[in-house]
Design a protein around this motif. Structure first.
Motif, PDB file in Angstrom:
ATOM      1  N   THR A 241       2.184  53.539  80.573  1.00 46.41           N
ATOM      2  CA  THR A 241       1.333  52.970  79.516  1.00 46.41           C
ATOM      3  C   THR A 241       0.732  54.033  78.607  1.00 46.41           C
ATOM      4  O   THR A 241       0.029  53.701  77.667  1.00 46.41           O
ATOM      5  CB  THR A 241       0.184  52.149  80.137  1.00 46.41           C
ATOM      6  OG1 THR A 241      -0.612  53.016  80.960  1.00 46.41           O
ATOM      7  CG2 THR A 241       0.707  50.979  80.941  1.00 46.41           C
ATOM      8  N   GLY A 242       0.976  55.315  78.893  1.00 41.11           N
ATOM      9  CA  GLY A 242       0.474  56.390  78.045  1.00 41.11           C
ATOM     10  C   GLY A 242      -0.795  57.057  78.543  1.00 41.11           C
ATOM     11  O   GLY A 242      -1.268  58.018  77.944  1.00 41.11           O
ATOM     12  N   THR A 243      -1.351  56.566  79.634  1.00 39.43           N
ATOM     13  CA  THR A 243      -2.525  57.209  80.223  1.00 39.43           C
ATOM     14  C   THR A 243      -2.070  58.519  80.861  1.00 39.43           C
ATOM     15  O   THR A 243      -1.062  58.553  81.561  1.00 39.43           O
ATOM     16  CB  THR A 243      -3.177  56.294  81.275  1.00 39.43           C
ATOM     17  OG1 THR A 243      -3.527  55.065  80.654  1.00 39.43           O
ATOM     18  CG2 THR A 243      -4.415  56.934  81.865  1.00 39.43           C
ATOM     19  N   LYS A 244      -2.821  59.590  80.589  1.00 44.01           N
ATOM     20  CA  LYS A 244      -2.457  60.901  81.115  1.00 44.01           C
ATOM     21  C   LYS A 244      -3.417  61.300  82.228  1.00 44.01           C
ATOM     22  O   LYS A 244      -4.620  61.161  82.100  1.00 44.01           O
ATOM     23  CB  LYS A 244      -2.494  61.948  80.006  1.00 44.01           C
ATOM     24  CG  LYS A 244      -1.412  61.763  78.978  1.00 44.01           C
ATOM     25  CD  LYS A 244      -1.625  62.689  77.806  1.00 44.01           C
ATOM     26  CE  LYS A 244      -0.749  62.285  76.653  1.00 44.01           C
ATOM     27  NZ  LYS A 244      -1.096  60.992  76.072  1.00 44.01           N
ATOM     28  N   PHE A 245      -2.843  61.833  83.293  1.00 39.21           N
ATOM     29  CA  PHE A 245      -3.597  62.349  84.425  1.00 39.21           C
ATOM     30  C   PHE A 245      -3.294  63.833  84.471  1.00 39.21           C
ATOM     31  O   PHE A 245      -2.144  64.216  84.631  1.00 39.21           O
ATOM     32  CB  PHE A 245      -3.125  61.690  85.728  1.00 39.21           C
ATOM     33  CG  PHE A 245      -3.352  60.212  85.763  1.00 39.21           C
ATOM     34  CD1 PHE A 245      -4.396  59.692  86.511  1.00 39.21           C
ATOM     35  CD2 PHE A 245      -2.544  59.340  85.054  1.00 39.21           C
ATOM     36  CE1 PHE A 245      -4.628  58.327  86.547  1.00 39.21           C
ATOM     37  CE2 PHE A 245      -2.764  57.976  85.083  1.00 39.21           C
ATOM     38  CZ  PHE A 245      -3.809  57.467  85.829  1.00 39.21           C
ATOM     39  N   PHE A 246      -4.305  64.662  84.287  1.00 38.11           N
ATOM     40  CA  PHE A 246      -4.024  66.082  84.419  1.00 38.11           C
ATOM     41  C   PHE A 246      -5.003  66.745  85.355  1.00 38.11           C
ATOM     42  O   PHE A 246      -6.157  66.376  85.455  1.00 38.11           O
ATOM     43  CB  PHE A 246      -3.873  66.793  83.069  1.00 38.11           C
ATOM     44  CG  PHE A 246      -5.097  66.981  82.236  1.00 38.11           C
ATOM     45  CD1 PHE A 246      -5.848  68.138  82.336  1.00 38.11           C
ATOM     46  CD2 PHE A 246      -5.463  66.036  81.305  1.00 38.11           C
ATOM     47  CE1 PHE A 246      -6.958  68.339  81.539  1.00 38.11           C
ATOM     48  CE2 PHE A 246      -6.563  66.221  80.495  1.00 38.11           C
ATOM     49  CZ  PHE A 246      -7.321  67.381  80.612  1.00 38.11           C
ATOM     50  N   MET A 247      -4.447  67.701  86.090  1.00 33.37           N
ATOM     51  CA  MET A 247      -5.161  68.343  87.175  1.00 33.37           C
ATOM     52  C   MET A 247      -5.109  69.844  86.973  1.00 33.37           C
ATOM     53  O   MET A 247      -4.049  70.397  86.710  1.00 33.37           O
ATOM     54  CB  MET A 247      -4.490  67.960  88.490  1.00 33.37           C
ATOM     55  CG  MET A 247      -5.184  68.436  89.705  1.00 33.37           C
ATOM     56  SD  MET A 247      -4.421  67.726  91.168  1.00 33.37           S
ATOM     57  CE  MET A 247      -5.029  66.062  91.060  1.00 33.37           C
ATOM     58  N   ILE A 248      -6.270  70.464  87.095  1.00 38.44           N
ATOM     59  CA  ILE A 248      -6.352  71.916  87.031  1.00 38.44           C
ATOM     60  C   ILE A 248      -6.460  72.406  88.477  1.00 38.44           C
ATOM     61  O   ILE A 248      -7.289  71.913  89.245  1.00 38.44           O
ATOM     62  CB  ILE A 248      -7.557  72.366  86.196  1.00 38.44           C
ATOM     63  CG1 ILE A 248      -7.416  71.830  84.766  1.00 38.44           C
ATOM     64  CG2 ILE A 248      -7.682  73.892  86.208  1.00 38.44           C
ATOM     65  CD1 ILE A 248      -8.616  72.037  83.893  1.00 38.44           C
ATOM     66  N   CYS A 249      -5.580  73.347  88.842  1.00 41.90           N
ATOM     67  CA  CYS A 249      -5.556  73.817  90.229  1.00 41.90           C
ATOM     68  C   CYS A 249      -5.249  75.307  90.274  1.00 41.90           C
ATOM     69  O   CYS A 249      -4.975  75.926  89.244  1.00 41.90           O
ATOM     70  CB  CYS A 249      -4.546  73.014  91.033  1.00 41.90           C
ATOM     71  SG  CYS A 249      -2.890  73.070  90.381  1.00 41.90           S
ATOM     72  N   ALA A 250      -5.308  75.845  91.466  1.00 39.45           N
ATOM     73  CA  ALA A 250      -5.032  77.267  91.673  1.00 39.45           C
ATOM     74  C   ALA A 250      -3.577  77.575  91.306  1.00 39.45           C
ATOM     75  O   ALA A 250      -2.708  76.705  91.400  1.00 39.45           O
ATOM     76  CB  ALA A 250      -5.295  77.632  93.128  1.00 39.45           C
ATOM     77  N   PRO A 251      -3.316  78.807  90.874  1.00 40.87           N
ATOM     78  CA  PRO A 251      -1.929  79.182  90.562  1.00 40.87           C
ATOM     79  C   PRO A 251      -1.012  78.979  91.761  1.00 40.87           C
ATOM     80  O   PRO A 251      -1.425  79.140  92.904  1.00 40.87           O
ATOM     81  CB  PRO A 251      -2.033  80.675  90.206  1.00 40.87           C
ATOM     82  CG  PRO A 251      -3.457  80.899  89.844  1.00 40.87           C
ATOM     83  CD  PRO A 251      -4.249  79.907  90.661  1.00 40.87           C
ATOM     84  N   ARG A 252       0.201  78.602  91.476  1.00 43.72           N
ATOM     85  CA  ARG A 252       1.255  78.414  92.477  1.00 43.72           C
ATOM     86  C   ARG A 252       0.952  77.323  93.495  1.00 43.72           C
ATOM     87  O   ARG A 252       1.462  77.336  94.606  1.00 43.72           O
ATOM     88  CB  ARG A 252       1.581  79.747  93.169  1.00 43.72           C
ATOM     89  CG  ARG A 252       2.156  80.789  92.223  1.00 43.72           C
ATOM     90  CD  ARG A 252       2.302  82.151  92.832  1.00 43.72           C
ATOM     91  NE  ARG A 252       1.053  82.815  93.158  1.00 43.72           N
ATOM     92  CZ  ARG A 252       0.224  83.382  92.277  1.00 43.72           C
ATOM     93  NH1 ARG A 252       0.502  83.333  91.010  1.00 43.72           N
ATOM     94  NH2 ARG A 252      -0.884  83.975  92.689  1.00 43.72           N
ATOM     95  N   THR A 253       0.105  76.365  93.124  1.00 42.92           N
ATOM     96  CA  THR A 253      -0.157  75.233  94.000  1.00 42.92           C
ATOM     97  C   THR A 253       1.047  74.293  93.931  1.00 42.92           C
ATOM     98  O   THR A 253       1.486  73.922  92.851  1.00 42.92           O
ATOM     99  CB  THR A 253      -1.431  74.479  93.566  1.00 42.92           C
ATOM    100  OG1 THR A 253      -2.518  75.397  93.561  1.00 42.92           O
ATOM    101  CG2 THR A 253      -1.733  73.327  94.501  1.00 42.92           C
ATOM    102  N   MET A 254       1.559  73.928  95.081  1.00 46.30           N
ATOM    103  CA  MET A 254       2.762  73.100  95.145  1.00 46.30           C
ATOM    104  C   MET A 254       2.403  71.631  95.394  1.00 46.30           C
ATOM    105  O   MET A 254       1.339  71.324  95.917  1.00 46.30           O
ATOM    106  CB  MET A 254       3.678  73.594  96.273  1.00 46.30           C
ATOM    107  CG  MET A 254       4.033  75.075  96.187  1.00 46.30           C
ATOM    108  SD  MET A 254       4.842  75.542  94.654  1.00 46.30           S
ATOM    109  CE  MET A 254       6.405  74.779  94.896  1.00 46.30           C
ATOM    110  N   GLY A 255       3.319  70.733  95.034  1.00 44.01           N
ATOM    111  CA  GLY A 255       3.181  69.317  95.352  1.00 44.01           C
ATOM    112  C   GLY A 255       2.271  68.523  94.438  1.00 44.01           C
ATOM    113  O   GLY A 255       1.891  67.409  94.773  1.00 44.01           O
TER     114      GLY A 255
END
Length: 136
Positions: free
Chosen positions: A76-90
């Motif tokens: 539907t165009g809703t964006k989910f963005f997450m800020i995390c530590a470098p090289r965080t997997m998954g």
């Protein structure tokens, strides 16, 4: 300490509808969070338009020296963005799980108005549970 710093949910118009910090780092105030969400929405949209591939969905990962920014755009165009530590997997699967929580606890809430800020205690509780379950 969790490797996930913050989560932002941006509506299809670029407005910030949810923001949650998970780490004790320098936190953005409300105006800074809204500006960050608006800028990310714009960059994501421009990148999708500039891409030589017609099926491009925009930026999915932004890597910096001190953090990574992962993004998932719902159908539907809703964006989910997450800020995390470098090289965080998954984080791709984590963001999709968060989208499923959003669908179950926010969109199915009869008191929630579309495109408006999210205020749902069940969503908050399940989100925290989900993020704590993410490997460090």
């Amino acid at each position: 300490m969790s490797s996930i710093y913050s989560l932002y949910i941006v509506n299809k118009s670029g407005g910030l509808i949810y923001q949650k910090d998970f780490a004790d780092i320098a936190r953005a105030d409300t105006n800074e969070a809204m500006t960050l969400a608006s800028i990310w929405h714009s960059l994501h949209t421009i990148s999708a338009q500039l891409s030589p591939h017609t099926d491009s969905g925009g930026i999915e990962l932004l890597e910096a020296d001190t953090f990574n920014l992962h993004c998932y755009q719902s159908p539907t165009g809703t964006k989910f963005f997450m800020i995390c530590a470098p090289r965080t997997m998954g984080m791709d699967s984590t963001l999709k799980n968060i989208y499923n929580l959003y669908a179950d606890y926010v969109l199915k809430n009869p008191f929630y108005e579309m495109e408006m800020p999210i205020r749902c205690s069940q969503f908050d509780a399940k989100l925290i549970e989900n993020v704590r379950g993410t490997p460090l």
